[in-house]
Design a protein around this motif. Structure first.
Motif, PDB file in Angstrom:
ATOM      1  N   ARG A   1       0.806  -1.225   0.000  1.00 34.63           N
ATOM      2  CA  ARG A   1       0.000   0.000   0.000  1.00 34.63           C
ATOM      3  C   ARG A   1       0.838   1.273   0.000  1.00 34.63           C
ATOM      4  O   ARG A   1       0.508   2.250  -0.681  1.00 34.63           O
ATOM      5  CB  ARG A   1      -0.935  -0.005   1.214  1.00 34.63           C
ATOM      6  N   SER A   2       1.931   1.263   0.762  1.00 35.79           N
ATOM      7  CA  SER A   2       2.707   2.500   0.922  1.00 35.79           C
ATOM      8  C   SER A   2       3.760   2.697  -0.162  1.00 35.79           C
ATOM      9  O   SER A   2       4.471   3.706  -0.154  1.00 35.79           O
ATOM     10  CB  SER A   2       3.380   2.500   2.293  1.00 35.79           C
ATOM     11  N   ARG A   3       3.881   1.760  -1.097  1.00 32.66           N
ATOM     12  CA  ARG A   3       4.847   1.947  -2.175  1.00 32.66           C
ATOM     13  C   ARG A   3       4.442   3.147  -3.038  1.00 32.66           C
ATOM     14  O   ARG A   3       3.247   3.382  -3.261  1.00 32.66           O
ATOM     15  CB  ARG A   3       4.914   0.701  -3.065  1.00 32.66           C
ATOM     16  N   PRO A   4       5.389   3.906  -3.552  1.00 33.88           N
ATOM     17  CA  PRO A   4       5.042   5.026  -4.432  1.00 33.88           C
ATOM     18  C   PRO A   4       4.427   4.527  -5.733  1.00 33.88           C
ATOM     19  O   PRO A   4       4.624   3.369  -6.140  1.00 33.88           O
ATOM     20  CB  PRO A   4       6.374   5.724  -4.666  1.00 33.88           C
ATOM     21  N   ALA A   5       3.691   5.418  -6.383  1.00 32.98           N
ATOM     22  CA  ALA A   5       2.948   5.042  -7.595  1.00 32.98           C
ATOM     23  C   ALA A   5       3.823   4.409  -8.670  1.00 32.98           C
ATOM     24  O   ALA A   5       3.400   3.423  -9.294  1.00 32.98           O
ATOM     25  CB  ALA A   5       2.208   6.262  -8.144  1.00 32.98           C
ATOM     26  N   PRO A   6       5.049   4.897  -8.932  1.00 37.32           N
ATOM     27  CA  PRO A   6       5.852   4.237  -9.972  1.00 37.32           C
ATOM     28  C   PRO A   6       6.176   2.786  -9.645  1.00 37.32           C
ATOM     29  O   PRO A   6       6.213   1.931 -10.539  1.00 37.32           O
ATOM     30  CB  PRO A   6       7.116   5.101 -10.034  1.00 37.32           C
ATOM     31  N   GLU A   7       6.412   2.478  -8.375  1.00 43.71           N
ATOM     32  CA  GLU A   7       6.677   1.095  -7.993  1.00 43.71           C
ATOM     33  C   GLU A   7       5.422   0.243  -8.162  1.00 43.71           C
ATOM     34  O   GLU A   7       5.490  -0.904  -8.615  1.00 43.71           O
ATOM     35  CB  GLU A   7       7.173   1.020  -6.549  1.00 43.71           C
ATOM     36  N   LYS A   8       4.282   0.791  -7.789  1.00 39.28           N
ATOM     37  CA  LYS A   8       3.031   0.045  -7.975  1.00 39.28           C
ATOM     38  C   LYS A   8       2.773  -0.206  -9.453  1.00 39.28           C
ATOM     39  O   LYS A   8       2.331  -1.296  -9.841  1.00 39.28           O
ATOM     40  CB  LYS A   8       1.866   0.809  -7.347  1.00 39.28           C
ATOM     41  N   ALA A   9       3.047   0.790 -10.274  1.00 35.41           N
ATOM     42  CA  ALA A   9       2.852   0.616 -11.715  1.00 35.41           C
ATOM     43  C   ALA A   9       3.762  -0.478 -12.254  1.00 35.41           C
ATOM     44  O   ALA A   9       3.357  -1.268 -13.124  1.00 35.41           O
ATOM     45  CB  ALA A   9       3.107   1.936 -12.445  1.00 35.41           C
ATOM     46  N   MET A  10       4.992  -0.560 -11.748  1.00 37.53           N
ATOM     47  CA  MET A  10       5.912  -1.614 -12.169  1.00 37.53           C
ATOM     48  C   MET A  10       5.370  -2.983 -11.778  1.00 37.53           C
ATOM     49  O   MET A  10       5.420  -3.948 -12.555  1.00 37.53           O
ATOM     50  CB  MET A  10       7.275  -1.396 -11.536  1.00 37.53           C
TER      51      MET A  10
END
Length: 322
Positions: free
Chosen positions: A262-271
């Motif tokens: 949940r707390s990962r930044p958006a670019p990491e989530k997108a990856m």
């Protein structure tokens, strides 16, 4: 629009169906009309006041959803109004509409219904990122999955089997263990009556452990690992503190990692979403992995869904539909 608000920290009764402002789209976001969302343990922790949303995220619970795109924000490409999608969220799924970064959208897999698809984003991203990206699970290895009857557990069994791994699970009822066997688990352990550590060691040890318990299971997990084993902790249901035997870790060359999604930044989530689309979605579409849905309740009945979650009376996912 309407959403489920947490009126104050507390039990399921603090979840209230309320009229709230519509989301305001930011650069790179789309607005999704929600067909369904799913209940996760994180939602329960948030309701209890123990797991606040990350900065900038919606205050409403809900870490995944399915639905249809009704508006595109500035800078969004590759998606169109009317597309049916499911999405990984940082919050806001318990609502009629939610703003989603475009990088966290996934198409509905072929053969999966729109409501049913709400069962997939959070577990798929959690399992793929922790078994493959963090844990490095390979064909022929043994993975121990705690909470095999949960949404994450039922997905992890199927995914690990599809990778060619041998799967061991713990669960707390005969019914859940039988369902785990049906999904592909070879080693099933009733944690109420059997020491999982001794059983796993008798089976040759685990190369990877996916753990939701944290402190109370730390020593047992380390003793369960084979040489060069990896422990990945994704939950703290058994507490956040424990002593660790560094000598055992040195002797067996063990590693311990703890991650959250949940707390990962958006670019990491997108990856991560991109990896799921490439490596997991084909397995869903060919039937190697299917969503395991225990029940579907109306969104207004979120309090009842939380009671079911806290009772652990379910196997797989609990969905909330519009």
């Amino acid at each position: 629009m309407h959403a489920i608000r947490i009126t104050e920290p507390g039990g399921p009764e603090v979840l209230a169906w309320s009229e709230v402002p519509d989301p305001i789209l930011q650069e790179g976001e789309v607005l999704v009309d929600v067909a369904a969302t799913a209940v996760n343990r994180a939602d329960v922790s948030q309701r209890q006041g123990a797991y606040p949303p990350p900065p900038g995220a919606s205050e409403y619970p809900g870490l995944e959803c399915s639905g249809s795109i009704v508006e595109l924000g500035p800078g969004v490409e590759g998606w169109s109004v009317g597309d049916q999608v499911c999405a990984l969220l940082s919050g806001g799924g318990y609502a009629e509409r939610v703003a989603v970064p475009a990088g966290q959208l996934l198409p509905i897999p072929e053969g999966v219904g729109l409501v049913e698809a709400a069962a997939l984003p959070e577990v798929a991203c959690t399992v793929w990122s922790n078994l493959v990206m963090v844990g490095g699970l390979k064909a022929g290895e043994t993975v121990l999955v705690h909470g095999g009857g949960s949404g994450i557990g039922t997905f992890a069994i199927q995914f690990a089997r599809a990778l060619g791994a041998r799967v061991a699970v713990t669960a707390g009822s005969r019914e859940k263990l039988e369902r785990c066997r049906e999904l592909g688990a070879e080693i099933t352990i009733d944690y109420r009556t059997e020491d999982f550590t001794e059983r796993v060691r008798a089976e040759g040890g685990a190369d990877l452990v996916l753990d939701i318990m944290g402190g109370s299971y730390l020593d047992g997990n380390l003793r369960s690992l084979a040489t060069n084993g990896r422990l990945v902790i994704i939950g703290l249901m058994g507490g956040r503190r424990s002593e660790i035997d560094l000598g055992r870790m040195l002797a067996k060359r063990l590693s311990v990692q703890a991650t959250t999604l949940r707390s990962r930044p958006a670019p990491e989530k997108a990856m991560i979403v991109s990896g799921v689309l490439e490596q997991v979605w084909p397995l869903v579409e060919d039937g190697s992995i299917r969503p395991v849905v225990d029940r579907t309740l109306p969104l207004r009945d979120a309090a009842e869904a939380h009671r079911v979650m806290e009772s652990s009376a379910h196997t797989g996912k609990i969905l909330l539909s519009r």
